[in-house]
Motif scaffolding. Structure first.
Motif, PDB file in Angstrom:
ATOM      1  N   TRP A 271       0.791  -1.240   0.000  1.00 25.57           N
ATOM      2  CA  TRP A 271       0.000   0.000   0.000  1.00 25.57           C
ATOM      3  C   TRP A 271       0.816   1.279   0.000  1.00 25.57           C
TER       4      TRP A 271
ATOM      5  N   GLY B 267      -5.547 -12.588  -3.820  1.00 23.38           N
ATOM      6  CA  GLY B 267      -4.158 -12.788  -4.238  1.00 23.38           C
ATOM      7  C   GLY B 267      -3.834 -14.276  -4.308  1.00 23.38           C
TER       8      GLY B 267
ATOM      9  N   VAL C 210      -2.559 -16.575  -7.469  1.00 25.35           N
ATOM     10  CA  VAL C 210      -1.239 -17.225  -7.449  1.00 25.35           C
ATOM     11  C   VAL C 210      -1.355 -18.722  -7.755  1.00 25.35           C
TER      12      VAL C 210
ATOM     13  N   GLY D 199      10.244  -7.123   2.936  1.00 23.09           N
ATOM     14  CA  GLY D 199      10.541  -6.088   3.933  1.00 23.09           C
ATOM     15  C   GLY D 199      12.018  -5.903   4.208  1.00 23.09           C
TER      16      GLY D 199
ATOM     17  N   PHE E 145       7.950  -0.191   9.892  1.00 18.07           N
ATOM     18  CA  PHE E 145       7.232   0.422   8.775  1.00 18.07           C
ATOM     19  C   PHE E 145       6.467   1.660   9.243  1.00 18.07           C
TER      20      PHE E 145
ATOM     21  N   LEU F 151      17.681  -5.748   2.335  1.00 16.34           N
ATOM     22  CA  LEU F 151      17.135  -4.952   1.232  1.00 16.34           C
ATOM     23  C   LEU F 151      18.074  -3.813   0.834  1.00 16.34           C
TER      24      LEU F 151
HETATM   25  P1  NAD Z   1       1.350  -7.435   3.132  1.00 15.67           P
HETATM   26  O1  NAD Z   1       2.354  -8.519   3.063  1.00 15.67           O
HETATM   27  O2  NAD Z   1       0.405  -7.426   4.265  1.00 15.67           O
HETATM   28  O3  NAD Z   1       0.425  -7.433   1.813  1.00 15.67           O
HETATM   29  C1  NAD Z   1       0.994  -7.305   0.526  1.00 15.67           C
HETATM   30  C2  NAD Z   1      -0.010  -7.767  -0.506  1.00 15.67           C
HETATM   31  O4  NAD Z   1      -0.156  -9.184  -0.440  1.00 15.67           O
HETATM   32  C3  NAD Z   1      -1.421  -7.187  -0.340  1.00 15.67           C
HETATM   33  O5  NAD Z   1      -1.928  -6.863  -1.610  1.00 15.67           O
HETATM   34  C4  NAD Z   1      -2.185  -8.361   0.274  1.00 15.67           C
HETATM   35  O6  NAD Z   1      -3.567  -8.334   0.002  1.00 15.67           O
HETATM   36  C5  NAD Z   1      -1.521  -9.529  -0.419  1.00 15.67           C
HETATM   37  N1  NAD Z   1      -1.639 -10.818   0.274  1.00 15.67           N
HETATM   38  C6  NAD Z   1      -1.744 -11.060   1.601  1.00 15.67           C
HETATM   39  N2  NAD Z   1      -1.792 -12.378   1.829  1.00 15.67           N
HETATM   40  C7  NAD Z   1      -1.717 -13.006   0.637  1.00 15.67           C
HETATM   41  C8  NAD Z   1      -1.705 -14.376   0.226  1.00 15.67           C
HETATM   42  N3  NAD Z   1      -1.776 -15.371   1.108  1.00 15.67           N
HETATM   43  N4  NAD Z   1      -1.611 -14.643  -1.085  1.00 15.67           N
HETATM   44  C9  NAD Z   1      -1.497 -13.638  -1.991  1.00 15.67           C
HETATM   45  N5  NAD Z   1      -1.515 -12.337  -1.667  1.00 15.67           N
HETATM   46  C10 NAD Z   1      -1.614 -12.015  -0.355  1.00 15.67           C
HETATM   47  O7  NAD Z   1       2.181  -6.085   3.051  1.00 15.67           O
HETATM   48  P2  NAD Z   1       1.670  -4.586   3.209  1.00 15.67           P
HETATM   49  O8  NAD Z   1       1.340  -4.357   4.647  1.00 15.67           O
HETATM   50  O9  NAD Z   1       0.660  -4.277   2.161  1.00 15.67           O
HETATM   51  O10 NAD Z   1       2.987  -3.757   2.824  1.00 15.67           O
HETATM   52  C11 NAD Z   1       4.029  -3.534   3.725  1.00 15.67           C
HETATM   53  C12 NAD Z   1       5.159  -4.517   3.500  1.00 15.67           C
HETATM   54  O11 NAD Z   1       5.580  -4.477   2.141  1.00 15.67           O
HETATM   55  C13 NAD Z   1       6.377  -4.194   4.323  1.00 15.67           C
HETATM   56  O12 NAD Z   1       6.943  -5.357   4.849  1.00 15.67           O
HETATM   57  C14 NAD Z   1       7.316  -3.567   3.318  1.00 15.67           C
HETATM   58  O13 NAD Z   1       8.668  -3.642   3.640  1.00 15.67           O
HETATM   59  C15 NAD Z   1       6.988  -4.331   2.082  1.00 15.67           C
HETATM   60  N6  NAD Z   1       7.368  -3.578   0.891  1.00 15.67           N
HETATM   61  C16 NAD Z   1       8.435  -4.012   0.139  1.00 15.67           C
HETATM   62  C17 NAD Z   1       8.857  -3.295  -0.977  1.00 15.67           C
HETATM   63  C18 NAD Z   1      10.028  -3.756  -1.805  1.00 15.67           C
HETATM   64  O14 NAD Z   1      10.158  -3.308  -2.937  1.00 15.67           O
HETATM   65  N7  NAD Z   1      10.905  -4.617  -1.311  1.00 15.67           N
HETATM   66  C19 NAD Z   1       8.165  -2.134  -1.340  1.00 15.67           C
HETATM   67  C20 NAD Z   1       7.079  -1.720  -0.563  1.00 15.67           C
HETATM   68  C21 NAD Z   1       6.692  -2.457   0.543  1.00 15.67           C
END
Ligand code: NAD
Length: 483
Positions: free
Chosen positions: A151, A211, A215, A251, A382, A408
């Motif tokens: 998000w 999601g 997948v 993350g 975060f 990262l």
């Molecule tokens: P999240 O892991 O809660 O959700 C990410 C996405 O995965 C959402 O769209 C969610 O609906 C989906 N999701 C959840 N469970 C799933 C499943 N079982 N199967 C398929 N899809 C599923 O993360 P968040 O809270 O949205 O974002 C924050 C996290 O993202 C932090 O850990 C941050 O570091 C990471 N992040 C990484 C990068 C990068 O480029 N490395 C960039 C931005 C954010």
């Protein structure tokens, strides 16, 4: 601005609604008000998106790279023309200040569309001579890709996954985070307007279940997730069942090392950019700031002075430089870590409180005297919570910087060139910064080592993660066989 989208999903070139899905309220983080409602994709919507993506891919993959690239570059131009409106929508979706969104979101998405649009025509295989015989390789699309977003950068993530996927001749179904469902729909609209044939870039809404359904579908060839490590584990495992290609952008808990010879003003700028941009909700943030004890107090007092000039308030006001957290949930997580930091003995030197009001605001927060074992130094928060740790010895600080499950990013501030490169070489991290922090140009590979991820986004490296090679052996003389 109209924040309620035409419909929840964008499939096969048009907006599609199915109100029998679970409603998802979209909340403006600055006020707590509901600004839109979308509906999670039902099995019928998921089916429609995947079958459209599958049907459209073959003709797209058979076009020349020049033709595909032209459409992506046109989309980049439209995106730049609409930067203001897209930035306002990004601010509604995420709460990030317009001061940021107007320079970092649609602009970064447009960069990705332009870069991969430009590279599309030069994607080739190679010729390998083997005596009289020879092999040629064909660089082919993977097929149907699924993108799943976090998000914090909804427009950027939708483009960082869509642009290379499309440049390589794939189709994509993108599921934004349920917290920020609005921006990806605009990306789909713009691509379609730029001439992208229907079915190639589809957006479906929903929580983790949607999601997961994408997948595990056998029609899907590749999954690219941006999200947390626990979600990454689940998605990676589900993709492994079908031996699918994956990119995992996960993350971090990245280190930033400030040596005694660093330019303190620049180091403070790096610490601000690496901890408080987007209210600290950036995956690559350098949240473990190791500061040499000789300059620790000078660093902390200058940091506090500069944090005092942050303009916290209405994110739509161009003067605002620090906005709310994305959600009440994320605010509570960050505040919870502040309590843990205090309880575990860290010294609170700046901020530490929520800000009264309906929005999800908190103060930028700095802890000093943090030790390696504290939760605030080990776990990804975060949020805008920076930990300052002391050090005196280079070897010791390198070992501590790398002592984490994540990999990262990492940064070093020093005027000693040899030391800067020595440290960068030793960092166990996918992106390292010398005297800067958190730049992410499309020209450079971006991604994590260790638990922070698999694969790379951006740059030519992304091409390898959205295409596959076929080797074709050509025999030039008679073929001998044993019988
Ligand atoms: P999240 O892991 O809660 O959700 C990410 C996405 O995965 C959402 O769209 C969610 O609906 C989906 N999701 C959840 N469970 C799933 C499943 N079982 N199967 C398929 N899809 C599923 O993360 P968040 O809270 O949205 O974002 C924050 C996290 O993202 C932090 O850990 C941050 O570091 C990471 N992040 C990484 C990068 C990068 O480029 N490395 C960039 C931005 C954010």
């Amino acid at each position: 601005m109209q924040t309620q989208p035409t419909a929840s999903h964008f499939i096969n070139g048009e907006y599609v609604e199915d109100t029998s899905g679970t409603p998802i309220d979209v909340i403006y983080p600055a006020t707590g008000e509901k600004i839109a409602t979308v509906y999670a994709a039902t099995p019928a919507i998921i089916e429609r998106a995947l079958s459209s993506a599958r049907a459209a891919q073959a003709a797209w993959g058979a076009m020349t790279g020049t033709q595909r690239g032209r459409i992506l570059r046109r989309a980049a131009d439209i995106m730049r023309e609409r930067n203001h409106d897209l930035s306002v929508l990004e601010t509604y979706d995420t709460g990030k200040p317009y001061q940021e969104t107007s320079v970092a979101d649609a602009t970064s998405g447009a960069d990705a569309l332009e870069y991969f649009g430009g590279i599309a025509a030069s994607l080739t295989g190679e010729h390998i001579q083997l005596g009289e015989d020879w092999v040629y390789t064909r660089r082919e699309p993977l097929g149907v890709c699924v993108g799943i977003g976090a998000w914090n950068y909804p427009t950027q993530i939708a483009c960082w996954k869509g642009a290379p996927a499309l440049a390589c001749g794939n189709s994509i179904v993108f599921k934004p985070s349920e917290t920020t469902p609005l921006c990806a729909l605009k990306v789909a609209e713009i691509l379609f307007e730029a001439g992208l044939p229907a079915g190639l870039y589809n957006v479906v809404q929903g929580m983790g279940e949607v999601g997961a359904a994408l997948v595990t579908d056998p029609r899907v060839d590749k999954v690219s997730l941006t999200g947390s490590v626990p979600t990454g584990r689940k998605v990676y495992a589900a993709a492994a069942e079908g031996i699918k290609h994956v990119t995992m952008e996960l993350g971090g808990k990245s280190p930033m090392i400030v040596f005694e010879d660093a330019d303190i003003e620049n180091a403070v700028s790096g610490a601000i950019l690496g901890n408080f941009y987007s209210s600290g909700q950036v995956c690559s943030n350098g949240t473990r700031v190791f500061v040499h004890t000789d300059i620790k107090e000078a660093f902390l007092s200058r940091l506090a002075e500069r944090l005092g000039t942050a303009v916290i308030g209405d994110p739509m006001d161009p003067a605002t430089s620090f906005g709310p957290m994305v959600s009440k949930r994320q605010l509570d997580i960050a505040l919870g870590y502040i309590e843990k930091g205090k309880a575990e003995g860290a010294r609170l030197v700046y901020g530490g409180n929520a800000i009264d009001g309906d929005g999800f605001y908190m103060q930028p927060t700095v802890f000093a005297d943090v030790t390696d074992d504290m939760s605030i130094a080990r776990e990804e928060i975060f949020g805008p919570v920076m930990s300052v740790l002391d050090f005196t010895d280079e070897d010791d600080v390198m070992a501590r910087a790398n002592d984490t499950e994540f990999g990262l990013a990492a940064g070093v501030f020093t005027r000693d060139l040899a030391r800067a490169h020595r440290v960068a070489a030793k960092f166990q991290a996918g992106t390292c910064y010398i005297n800067t922090y958190n730049d992410a140009p499309v020209e450079a590979p971006f991604g994590g080592m260790k638990n922070s991820g698999v694969g790379r986004e951006n740059s030519k490296a992304a091409i390898n993660h959205y295409s596959q090679l076929k080797s074709v052996y050509v025999r030039m003389c008679d073929l001998e066989a044993p019988f």
